[in-house]
Design a protein around this motif. Structure first.
Motif, PDB file in Angstrom:
ATOM      1  N   VAL A  14       7.375  -9.255   5.876  1.00  0.00           N
ATOM      2  CA  VAL A  14       8.277  -9.746   4.666  1.00  0.00           C
ATOM      3  C   VAL A  14       8.780  -8.122   3.929  1.00  0.00           C
ATOM      4  CG1 VAL A  14       6.986 -11.744   3.998  1.00  0.00           C
ATOM      5  CG2 VAL A  14       6.249  -9.538   3.056  1.00  0.00           C
ATOM      6  N   ASP A  15      10.016  -8.447   3.511  1.00  0.00           N
ATOM      7  CA  ASP A  15      10.598  -7.379   2.964  1.00  0.00           C
ATOM      8  C   ASP A  15       9.930  -6.861   1.637  1.00  0.00           C
ATOM      9  OD1 ASP A  15      13.025  -5.881   2.201  1.00  0.00           O
ATOM     10  OD2 ASP A  15      13.245  -7.043   0.499  1.00  0.00           O
ATOM     11  N   PRO A  16       9.656  -5.523   1.354  1.00  0.00           N
ATOM     12  CA  PRO A  16       9.040  -5.232  -0.001  1.00  0.00           C
ATOM     13  C   PRO A  16       9.584  -5.456  -1.058  1.00  0.00           C
ATOM     14  CG  PRO A  16       9.841  -3.197   1.385  1.00  0.00           C
ATOM     15  CD  PRO A  16      10.169  -4.632   2.219  1.00  0.00           C
ATOM     16  N   TYR A  18      11.759  -8.177  -2.041  1.00  0.00           N
ATOM     17  CA  TYR A  18      12.216  -9.577  -2.444  1.00  0.00           C
ATOM     18  C   TYR A  18      11.084 -10.478  -1.573  1.00  0.00           C
ATOM     19  CZ  TYR A  18      16.872  -8.530  -4.333  1.00  0.00           C
ATOM     20  OH  TYR A  18      17.731  -7.792  -4.810  1.00  0.00           O
ATOM     21  N   GLU A  19      10.122  -9.881  -0.774  1.00  0.00           N
ATOM     22  CA  GLU A  19       9.069 -10.727  -0.406  1.00  0.00           C
ATOM     23  C   GLU A  19       9.607 -11.760   0.280  1.00  0.00           C
ATOM     24  OE1 GLU A  19       6.063 -11.279  -3.077  1.00  0.00           O
ATOM     25  OE2 GLU A  19       5.786  -9.100  -3.459  1.00  0.00           O
ATOM     26  N   SER A  20      10.518 -11.616   1.253  1.00  0.00           N
ATOM     27  CA  SER A  20      11.241 -12.593   2.274  1.00  0.00           C
ATOM     28  C   SER A  20      11.199 -12.257   3.511  1.00  0.00           C
ATOM     29  CB  SER A  20      12.696 -12.810   1.534  1.00  0.00           C
ATOM     30  OG  SER A  20      13.265 -13.809   2.448  1.00  0.00           O
ATOM     31  N   TYR A  21      11.035 -13.194   4.679  1.00  0.00           N
ATOM     32  CA  TYR A  21      11.366 -12.860   5.839  1.00  0.00           C
ATOM     33  C   TYR A  21      12.856 -12.890   6.312  1.00  0.00           C
ATOM     34  CZ  TYR A  21       6.393 -13.856   6.965  1.00  0.00           C
ATOM     35  OH  TYR A  21       4.890 -13.829   6.966  1.00  0.00           O
TER      36      TYR A  21
END
Length: 156
Positions: A14-16, A18-21
């Motif tokens: 996951v993106d640090p 936005y916490e999105s794949y």
């Protein structure tokens, strides 16, 4: 007898921020010569521009854009006899998302604008509204698939 081993797909972390794949998949699409920090900065700058222009959560706008752009069919050229047919086939969800990300990035690069972040932000905003070049590409793919439905039996 050799047996084919099916590889398991490795999903990105996951993106640090936005916490999105999806955001991380887009960063990996932009990535050039291993400069991930530069790709992240482009995405984050584009998201800041989306936040200013749309006054909403940029992640929601991005997810809506990807949903709007992701195709459900693709066209494959298949040579049968002496002629080439455009054969429509279904696309898996993950492949559809990847195609959508590629189209958004491709048409963002073709746009006019000062930086890639500005062009990417504008393309994402248009895709979330259901207009823009990436949406046109999806509709064109679906239209071609519909018109060539008769050749669907040539699928592999």
């Amino acid at each position: 007898m050799s047996r084919r081993i099916k590889k398991k797909r490795k999903f990105p972390i996951v993106d640090p921020l936005y916490e999105s794949y999806l955001v991380n998949l887009m960063i990996l699409k932009i990535l050039k010569n291993g400069k991930k920090r530069l790709a992240q900065n482009i995405i984050y700058e584009a998201f800041n521009l989306i936040k200013k222009k749309a006054n909403t959560n940029p992640l929601k706008v991005f997810e809506k854009a990807i949903k709007n752009v992701s195709p459900s069919v693709k066209i494959q050229a298949k040579r049968v006899g002496g002629s080439t047919y455009q054969v429509p086939s279904e696309v898996k969800k993950f492949r559809g998302v990847n195609l959508g990300l590629s189209w958004i990035l491709k048409y963002a690069k073709d746009r006019s604008g000062k930086t890639i972040a500005i062009r990417l932000a504008n393309e994402i905003l248009e895709a979330s509204r259901g207009v823009g070049n990436s949406i046109r590409k999806k509709e064109e793919t679906h239209r071609i698939a519909r018109s060539n439905k008769a050749f669907a039996h040539f699928r592999k």
